[in-house]
Design a protein around this motif. Sequence first.
Motif, short mmCIF file in Angstrom:
data_model
loop_
_atom_site.label_atom_id
_atom_site.label_comp_id
_atom_site.label_asym_id
_atom_site.label_seq_id
_atom_site.Cartn_x
_atom_site.Cartn_y
_atom_site.Cartn_z
N HIS A 3 28.23 83.10 17.43
CA HIS A 3 27.35 83.94 18.42
C HIS A 3 28.01 84.08 19.63
O HIS A 3 28.59 83.34 20.38
CB HIS A 3 26.25 83.16 18.82
N ALA A 39 28.92 87.20 9.80
CA ALA A 39 28.30 86.12 10.58
C ALA A 39 28.32 86.42 11.98
O ALA A 39 27.77 85.85 12.88
CB ALA A 39 28.82 84.55 10.17
N SER A 115 20.97 72.83 12.83
CA SER A 115 21.48 74.15 12.81
C SER A 115 20.76 74.81 11.27
O SER A 115 20.90 74.18 10.35
CB SER A 115 22.80 74.67 12.88
N TRP A 116 20.21 75.99 11.44
CA TRP A 116 19.53 76.63 10.31
C TRP A 116 19.81 78.06 10.35
O TRP A 116 20.08 78.55 11.36
CB TRP A 116 18.03 76.77 10.22
N LYS A 117 20.22 78.74 9.10
CA LYS A 117 20.61 80.03 9.09
C LYS A 117 20.22 80.82 7.69
O LYS A 117 20.32 80.01 6.87
CB LYS A 117 22.08 80.04 9.64
N ASN A 119 21.21 84.61 6.16
CA ASN A 119 21.80 85.99 6.35
C ASN A 119 21.80 86.71 5.26
O ASN A 119 22.59 86.51 4.09
CB ASN A 119 23.36 85.57 6.84
N ASP C 63 18.22 85.11 16.98
CA ASP C 63 18.98 84.07 17.03
C ASP C 63 18.05 83.08 17.92
O ASP C 63 17.62 83.54 19.07
CB ASP C 63 20.26 84.17 17.73
N SER C 104 18.87 82.78 12.82
CA SER C 104 19.62 81.64 12.94
C SER C 104 18.91 80.68 13.88
O SER C 104 18.12 81.40 14.59
CB SER C 104 21.02 81.76 13.20
N GLU C 106 19.20 76.80 16.36
CA GLU C 106 20.22 75.64 16.76
C GLU C 106 19.19 75.01 17.72
O GLU C 106 18.43 75.39 18.58
CB GLU C 106 21.28 76.21 17.68
#
Lengths: 137, 137, 137
Positions: A3, A39, A115-117, A119, C63, C104, C106
């Motif tokens: 990011h 990403a 952390s989670w994601k 995509n 995010d 996402s 965090e």
Amino acid sequence: MPHLSVEYSANLDDRADIGTLCERLLKAVIATDLFEVGAVRVRAIRCEHHAIADHRAENAFVDLSFRVGRGRSLTEKKRAGEAIFAAAQEVLAPLFDSPHFALSLEIREIDPELSWKRNAMHARLRNSEDQGKGQHV
Amino acid sequence: MPHLSVEYSANLDDRADIGTLCERLLKAVIATDLFEVGAVRVRAIRCEHHAIADHRAENAFVDLSFRVGRGRSLTEKKRAGEAIFAAAQEVLAPLFDSPHFALSLEIREIDPELSWKRNAMHARLRNSEDQGKGQHV
Amino acid sequence: MPHLSVEYSANLDDRADIGTLCERLLKAVIATDLFEVGAVRVRAIRCEHHAIADHRAENAFVDLSFRVGRGRSLTEKKRAGEAIFAAAQEVLAPLFDSPHFALSLEIREIDPELSWKRNAMHARLRNSEDQGKGQHV
């Protein structure tokens, strides 16, 4: 991840092209080959109110925060930082002609345990047919 | 560095003067004598959408994030925090009269190995002639 | 604390209801029972300019950054993260139908030694009479 957030003072509206800055930063991040294309998320946050240094009206800033997942060495992160900062300096070069501008960049690592994601772009971009459309980058 | 970011709920538009808040925070940071004038960047980020506590329409917040370079002791950082928080409380004092407001501040240090900066203001402000124009602050 | 900030690309304006997202995230945080109601602040930051992945115009992101005070175990923080991420996925489910969206989250802990806070909502919400108004949540 990664990011890249660009905070900037609103008095740059007529002095800098923030859309172009985002595009160039995206290209710079991808060109490092350290991150997966799908990403990378670059965005800018305009700050209407600000008070900078000696508070002259023309004082302005661009501040970059780059957050990355774990898995790259310090050397790799430094290389990414150099590339990003060079791209930003190039796009914003005219601003350095007057003594009222400051540019900065910080890199910070995201804790993988917190952390989670999810995509939906990866499946498309990892497909070789679609990767042929690299000109979109 | 240092960077002071002020996130606030948009429902404060008619209840607080965020421009004045930024100015007062700038003065407070500079008055600590811990930071170079040309390096201080205060800015506010307006949050149009928000959902706070018990979600009453009048619930509001101001949240300050202060990021500083390495080189100050914990005691110095605490002193800076106290000064910033005191300034914010003073400007925002009327908001504490009703039970719908929360103020917060966090200080975080920037990793010097993963930080880049270029500042065109320093040369001007380190010049003694210009420092005589301290009234701009 | 806790603070939940939602950065999102402005091209979601017509595709997602960010106000509803904030509300649902607030409910999810409170439902974990790990945080005091009066302390939860969810807000969204709209990013007009952005450049994402292969830079197609429809590429978009949300995010989430969740900052919490010390005092919860890793397991508790993970549980909070799961709950928040599940709520976000539910609200934003339609966006995953096309291969142009990334979500996402965090979590990061705030250093208690470098944190200040003053909250006028606690007194009201800790009062049992007012807690009967839980439907506001």
